[in-house]
Design a protein around this motif. Structure first.
Motif, mmCIF file in Angstrom:
data_model
loop_
_atom_site.group_PDB
_atom_site.id
_atom_site.type_symbol
_atom_site.label_atom_id
_atom_site.label_comp_id
_atom_site.label_asym_id
_atom_site.label_seq_id
_atom_site.Cartn_x
_atom_site.Cartn_y
_atom_site.Cartn_z
ATOM 1 N N ALA A 154 9.504 -2.597 -2.796
ATOM 2 C CA ALA A 154 9.373 -3.336 -1.533
ATOM 3 C C ALA A 154 8.266 -4.384 -1.640
ATOM 4 O O ALA A 154 8.418 -5.513 -1.156
ATOM 5 C CB ALA A 154 9.088 -2.375 -0.384
ATOM 6 N N ALA A 206 4.688 -1.400 3.409
ATOM 7 C CA ALA A 206 4.801 -0.598 2.181
ATOM 8 C C ALA A 206 3.461 0.060 1.838
ATOM 9 O O ALA A 206 3.420 1.240 1.455
ATOM 10 C CB ALA A 206 5.288 -1.468 1.027
ATOM 11 N N LEU A 227 13.066 -3.740 5.202
ATOM 12 C CA LEU A 227 13.910 -4.064 4.048
ATOM 13 C C LEU A 227 15.317 -4.459 4.495
ATOM 14 O O LEU A 227 15.935 -5.351 3.918
ATOM 15 C CB LEU A 227 13.982 -2.870 3.090
#
Length: 178
Positions: free
Chosen positions: A57, A83, A105
């Motif tokens: 990520a 993240a 995401l």
């Protein structure tokens, strides 16, 4: 049979029952201990899979931050922060933090990602999904045994808290039809 003979038989039966009950209790406590070890190992595997997904990520976020689009930069920074927060979140807040990463995401543009990151993210998500299922299976088995009435009454689980399930969004990448 005389009274003393009957007494010996009764005492023998009581001793046999006590030995059988003690054997069952020992075996159950040992099994519960092994199940708790299984939960701990599954949790470590889940944490490793989630950490790997956070790394991917952050790589996706770095690509977004390097873009010329202001919206992509802001989304990339939000993804990088999410993240980091997910990776360092306290256990009671980890699910919420991981769901935030999943949501961010899912909102990113998958078409602009390099093919390597697409593959890495798909692999990381698969590993998270499998690790979460293994962990939740271990939790279910442990809770099923630990919540039995005799196990609770005899305190065969000791003072260990019951493990908690870990529920997060599993897939964030859109299907091929999207």
């Amino acid at each position: 049979m005389t009274i003393s003979g009957l007494t010996i038989v009764i005492v023998g039966v009581i001793i046999l029952l006590a030995v059988l009950a003690g054997g069952w209790a020992f075996q159950t406590a040992n099994r519960l201990d092994r199940l708790n070890v299984r939960v701990d190992l599954a949790r470590q595997a889940l944490d490793a899979a989630l950490a790997r997904r956070s790394v991917v990520a952050r790589a996706i976020a770095a690509g977004m931050i390097a873009s010329y689009d202001e919206d992509a930069r802001a989304a990339g920074q939000a993804l990088a922060v999410a993240a980091d927060q997910a990776e360092h979140a306290a256990p009671q807040f980890r699910e919420q933090a991981e769901n935030r990463v999943s949501g961010l995401l899912a909102q990113t543009d998958t078409q602009s990602r390099p093919q390597g990151l697409v593959v890495e993210l798909a692999d990381a998500e698969t590993r998270v999904m499998m690790a979460r299922r293994f962990y939740n299976d271990a939790v279910r088995d442990t809770r099923n045994l630990a919540e039995r009435r005799l196990v609770r009454w005899l305190h065969l689980g000791g003072t260990a808290e019951l493990p908690q399930f870990f529920e997060i969004i599993e897939r964030v990448t859109p299907s091929s039809g999207s």
